[in-house]
Design a protein around this motif. Sequence first.
Motif, PDB file in Angstrom:
ATOM      1  N   ASP A  92      70.481  73.850  20.409  1.00 60.52           N
ATOM      2  CA  ASP A  92      71.905  73.518  20.282  1.00 60.52           C
ATOM      3  C   ASP A  92      72.256  72.583  19.125  1.00 60.52           C
ATOM      4  OD1 ASP A  92      72.752  75.190  22.235  1.00 60.52           O
ATOM      5  OD2 ASP A  92      73.094  73.640  23.758  1.00 60.52           O
ATOM      6  N   ILE A  93      71.303  72.316  18.247  1.00 61.41           N
ATOM      7  CA  ILE A  93      71.595  71.471  17.077  1.00 61.41           C
ATOM      8  C   ILE A  93      71.284  72.244  15.801  1.00 61.41           C
ATOM      9  CG2 ILE A  93      71.003  69.351  15.819  1.00 61.41           C
ATOM     10  CD1 ILE A  93      72.265  68.625  18.357  1.00 61.41           C
ATOM     11  N   TYR A  94      72.302  72.382  14.960  1.00 62.03           N
ATOM     12  CA  TYR A  94      72.156  73.161  13.735  1.00 62.03           C
ATOM     13  C   TYR A  94      72.493  72.324  12.515  1.00 62.03           C
ATOM     14  CZ  TYR A  94      72.013  77.251  16.769  1.00 62.03           C
ATOM     15  OH  TYR A  94      71.660  78.167  17.725  1.00 62.03           O
ATOM     16  N   SER A  95      71.735  72.587  11.444  1.00 57.39           N
ATOM     17  CA  SER A  95      71.993  71.950  10.162  1.00 57.39           C
ATOM     18  C   SER A  95      72.670  72.967   9.251  1.00 57.39           C
ATOM     19  CB  SER A  95      70.653  71.510   9.552  1.00 57.39           C
ATOM     20  OG  SER A  95      70.815  71.108   8.208  1.00 57.39           O
ATOM     21  N   LEU A  96      73.840  72.638   8.746  1.00 54.67           N
ATOM     22  CA  LEU A  96      74.489  73.511   7.769  1.00 54.67           C
ATOM     23  C   LEU A  96      74.030  73.038   6.393  1.00 54.67           C
ATOM     24  CD1 LEU A  96      76.510  75.868   7.341  1.00 54.67           C
ATOM     25  CD2 LEU A  96      78.260  74.117   6.941  1.00 54.67           C
ATOM     26  N   GLU A  97      73.093  73.756   5.816  1.00 57.60           N
ATOM     27  CA  GLU A  97      72.445  73.303   4.578  1.00 57.60           C
ATOM     28  C   GLU A  97      73.304  73.631   3.364  1.00 57.60           C
ATOM     29  OE1 GLU A  97      68.473  74.836   4.468  1.00 57.60           O
ATOM     30  OE2 GLU A  97      67.761  73.408   5.986  1.00 57.60           O
ATOM     31  N   LEU A  98      73.991  72.591   2.900  1.00 50.64           N
ATOM     32  CA  LEU A  98      74.946  72.760   1.803  1.00 50.64           C
ATOM     33  C   LEU A  98      74.324  72.443   0.448  1.00 50.64           C
ATOM     34  CD1 LEU A  98      77.940  71.083   3.647  1.00 50.64           C
ATOM     35  CD2 LEU A  98      77.815  73.472   2.964  1.00 50.64           C
ATOM     36  N   PHE A  99      72.980  72.382   0.423  1.00 49.43           N
ATOM     37  CA  PHE A  99      72.330  71.890  -0.807  1.00 49.43           C
ATOM     38  C   PHE A  99      71.604  72.970  -1.600  1.00 49.43           C
ATOM     39  CE2 PHE A  99      69.463  70.865   2.833  1.00 49.43           C
ATOM     40  CZ  PHE A  99      68.417  71.737   2.514  1.00 49.43           C
ATOM     41  N   HIS A 100      71.992  74.221  -1.408  1.00 48.93           N
ATOM     42  CA  HIS A 100      71.285  75.279  -2.141  1.00 48.93           C
ATOM     43  C   HIS A 100      71.976  75.674  -3.446  1.00 48.93           C
ATOM     44  CE1 HIS A 100      68.265  75.868   1.011  1.00 48.93           C
ATOM     45  NE2 HIS A 100      69.244  75.612   1.858  1.00 48.93           N
ATOM     46  N   PRO A 102      73.459  74.677  -7.500  1.00 47.65           N
ATOM     47  CA  PRO A 102      72.733  74.246  -8.703  1.00 47.65           C
ATOM     48  C   PRO A 102      72.360  72.772  -8.732  1.00 47.65           C
ATOM     49  CG  PRO A 102      74.963  75.014  -9.247  1.00 47.65           C
ATOM     50  CD  PRO A 102      74.708  75.379  -7.830  1.00 47.65           C
ATOM     51  N   THR A 103      73.154  71.866  -8.151  1.00 48.87           N
ATOM     52  CA  THR A 103      72.784  70.445  -8.215  1.00 48.87           C
ATOM     53  C   THR A 103      72.340  69.908  -6.855  1.00 48.87           C
ATOM     54  OG1 THR A 103      74.969  69.457  -7.790  1.00 48.87           O
ATOM     55  CG2 THR A 103      74.498  70.146 -10.052  1.00 48.87           C
ATOM     56  N   CYS A 104      72.124  70.798  -5.897  1.00 47.24           N
ATOM     57  CA  CYS A 104      71.526  70.430  -4.611  1.00 47.24           C
ATOM     58  C   CYS A 104      72.399  69.520  -3.749  1.00 47.24           C
ATOM     59  CB  CYS A 104      70.162  69.772  -4.803  1.00 47.24           C
ATOM     60  SG  CYS A 104      68.982  70.813  -5.636  1.00 47.24           S
ATOM     61  N   ALA A 105      73.708  69.597  -3.891  1.00 47.26           N
ATOM     62  CA  ALA A 105      74.610  68.834  -3.018  1.00 47.26           C
ATOM     63  C   ALA A 105      75.837  69.687  -2.690  1.00 47.26           C
ATOM     64  CB  ALA A 105      75.046  67.535  -3.693  1.00 47.26           C
ATOM     65  N   PHE A 106      76.503  69.344  -1.595  1.00 42.60           N
ATOM     66  CA  PHE A 106      77.637  70.169  -1.162  1.00 42.60           C
ATOM     67  C   PHE A 106      78.765  70.183  -2.186  1.00 42.60           C
ATOM     68  CE2 PHE A 106      81.308  67.575  -0.074  1.00 42.60           C
ATOM     69  CZ  PHE A 106      80.786  66.290  -0.027  1.00 42.60           C
ATOM     70  N   LYS A 107      78.779  69.168  -3.042  1.00 45.33           N
ATOM     71  CA  LYS A 107      79.873  69.076  -4.001  1.00 45.33           C
ATOM     72  C   LYS A 107      79.867  70.208  -5.017  1.00 45.33           C
ATOM     73  CE  LYS A 107      80.682  64.148  -3.434  1.00 45.33           C
ATOM     74  NZ  LYS A 107      79.529  63.719  -2.577  1.00 45.33           N
ATOM     75  N   GLY A 134      77.352  59.282  -7.108  1.00 40.10           N
ATOM     76  CA  GLY A 134      76.039  59.919  -7.207  1.00 40.10           C
ATOM     77  C   GLY A 134      76.136  61.414  -7.407  1.00 40.10           C
ATOM     78  N   ASP A 135      76.537  62.120  -6.350  1.00 44.82           N
ATOM     79  CA  ASP A 135      76.441  63.574  -6.408  1.00 44.82           C
ATOM     80  C   ASP A 135      77.627  64.258  -7.066  1.00 44.82           C
ATOM     81  OD1 ASP A 135      73.961  63.675  -5.263  1.00 44.82           O
ATOM     82  OD2 ASP A 135      74.754  63.753  -3.222  1.00 44.82           O
ATOM     83  N   THR A 136      78.802  63.627  -7.009  1.00 49.41           N
ATOM     84  CA  THR A 136      79.972  64.273  -7.609  1.00 49.41           C
ATOM     85  C   THR A 136      79.730  64.548  -9.077  1.00 49.41           C
ATOM     86  OG1 THR A 136      81.402  62.988  -6.180  1.00 49.41           O
ATOM     87  CG2 THR A 136      82.440  64.059  -8.032  1.00 49.41           C
ATOM     88  N   GLY A 137      79.235  63.539  -9.759  1.00 50.31           N
ATOM     89  CA  GLY A 137      79.109  63.629 -11.207  1.00 50.31           C
ATOM     90  C   GLY A 137      78.280  64.809 -11.638  1.00 50.31           C
ATOM     91  N   SER A 138      77.115  64.989 -11.035  1.00 52.67           N
ATOM     92  CA  SER A 138      76.276  66.085 -11.494  1.00 52.67           C
ATOM     93  C   SER A 138      76.864  67.434 -11.094  1.00 52.67           C
ATOM     94  CB  SER A 138      74.840  65.935 -10.995  1.00 52.67           C
ATOM     95  OG  SER A 138      74.807  65.630  -9.638  1.00 52.67           O
ATOM     96  N   ALA A 139      77.478  67.492  -9.921  1.00 53.68           N
ATOM     97  CA  ALA A 139      78.100  68.756  -9.508  1.00 53.68           C
ATOM     98  C   ALA A 139      79.230  69.111 -10.465  1.00 53.68           C
ATOM     99  CB  ALA A 139      78.620  68.655  -8.080  1.00 53.68           C
ATOM    100  N   GLU A 372      74.435  69.101   6.310  1.00 53.22           N
ATOM    101  CA  GLU A 372      73.348  68.499   5.530  1.00 53.22           C
ATOM    102  C   GLU A 372      73.836  68.545   4.087  1.00 53.22           C
ATOM    103  OE1 GLU A 372      71.420  66.573   4.362  1.00 53.22           O
ATOM    104  OE2 GLU A 372      69.835  66.553   5.869  1.00 53.22           O
ATOM    105  N   THR A 373      74.334  67.379   3.608  1.00 54.26           N
ATOM    106  CA  THR A 373      75.147  67.360   2.391  1.00 54.26           C
ATOM    107  C   THR A 373      74.339  67.294   1.092  1.00 54.26           C
ATOM    108  OG1 THR A 373      75.436  65.002   2.851  1.00 54.26           O
ATOM    109  CG2 THR A 373      77.266  66.455   3.411  1.00 54.26           C
ATOM    110  N   ALA A 374      73.068  66.911   1.177  1.00 55.55           N
ATOM    111  CA  ALA A 374      72.246  66.844  -0.043  1.00 55.55           C
ATOM    112  C   ALA A 374      70.820  67.267   0.255  1.00 55.55           C
ATOM    113  CB  ALA A 374      72.244  65.434  -0.624  1.00 55.55           C
ATOM    114  N   HIS A 375      70.144  67.768  -0.745  1.00 57.64           N
ATOM    115  CA  HIS A 375      68.733  68.127  -0.598  1.00 57.64           C
ATOM    116  C   HIS A 375      67.915  66.844  -0.410  1.00 57.64           C
ATOM    117  CE1 HIS A 375      64.761  69.724  -1.359  1.00 57.64           C
ATOM    118  NE2 HIS A 375      65.261  70.945  -1.431  1.00 57.64           N
TER     119      HIS A 375
END
Length: 424
Positions: A92-100, A102-107, A134-139, A372-375
């Motif tokens: 009953d616990i799922y990770s939505l992996e948003l890090f696949h 190009p920059t490995c983050a949901f952004k 952190g992650d916004t910039g690279s995305a 799961e917002t970042a790798h």
Amino acid sequence: MTFYSTSRQSPDLGFGQAVIRGLAPDNGLYFPQEIPQLPTDFFKRMRGMSLPEIGVEALWPFVQADLKRADFEALVHEVLNFPIPLVEVEEDIYSLELFHGPTCAFKDVGARFMSRSLAAVSDREVTVLVATSGDTGSAVANGFYNVPGVEVVLLFPSGKISEIQERQLTTMGGNVTALEVDGVFDDCQHMVKQAFLDDALREKHGLTSANSINVARWLPQMTYYFWAVAQAPERPVTIAVPSGNFGNLSAGMLGAEMGLPVLQFIAATNANHVVPDFLSGEPYSPRPSVPTLSNAMDVGAPSNFVRMQHLYGESDFALASDLQGFWMDDEATLEVMKAVYDRTGYTLDPHGAIGYEALKMRPEGSVGIFLETAHPAKFGDVVERATGAAPELPERLAVVLDKTPESVRIGNQPEDLRAYLESR
Ligand SMILES: *Cc1c(COP(=O)(O)O)cnc(C)c1O
């Protein structure tokens, strides 16, 4: 669809103009004039649809006055060209992996959507100005890399982001310049906001924002909430969202207002817990951010709080039954990362770990999904400290380590940013 400013002191704009403008002239954020209702059969059909197909249907009502359907379909398919798997971590616990992406983050989702939207609606040269924790910039840098007619200027707080994040920001080259600011993220955000409020400066440089305040960054994020529910077991769903500026969570809440069945959202933060405090009945009181291990959420004055207010009809939503708060400090974050790794073999990053733990609060019997917002490899040192095992660096992250970093150091005042822009 028109968008109004949450401060209500400037004119309504269509999607295209709101994308170009970023922040409204009265310092408000653009918000849709009405919230479109998706047909109920969509929520059945979406179980058989692809991620981009879902994106097209969910987002079309917001853009249809400004873009052609065929162009928009092509745009969304190009943006969402990487998988977003929903991975079962335990029962009953799922990770939505948003890090696949190009920059490995949901952004990546918002940044890619915004760059293509801006290119589709703008006919002049623009400078995209973005403050990053952190992650916004690279995305954003990646999303806009060598898009013709676009210059990108990134502001990041010196010494406050991970080594790999800094490398990602400072090794792009091309049309991307990284400014290393002697200050914290809130300084960077303040400098950017002040630049937009200066009409002459904004006009002269064609300044636009790619922070989550931009509607084209904000809206597309709702897509993966629809997608996640479509992949999950057909039972009531609780979604926990590791949050900083609250763009991601408020986009999911907008999706729910459009009809997406979500039983409960959980606003999950680190020690920067202004919103969880508010949700537990305290007055809303933004304060300076404190540094944590989940640094992409080190925000003391979340810019999208105002959008959450407007989602609840500008009323005090502290007691809303479909939203609750949760926060966790660094020590607990490390413990959760270790416990989950030891028990299940699943590697959490420090942001996702907070979302995971927040699901302990979910209503009984509901399926829990955390974003799961970042790798984990973006925070490899933290992961290793917690679990004893260093996550493997994906190829697209490893390449930045071989490149030479380049940045411009500036002070933490709006004047410093202005001086830089004028000096180019
Ligand atoms: C940006 C970021 C967040 C916070 O997202 P908001 O939309 O600002 O709330 C959480 N986790 C990671 C890894 C991020 O990069």
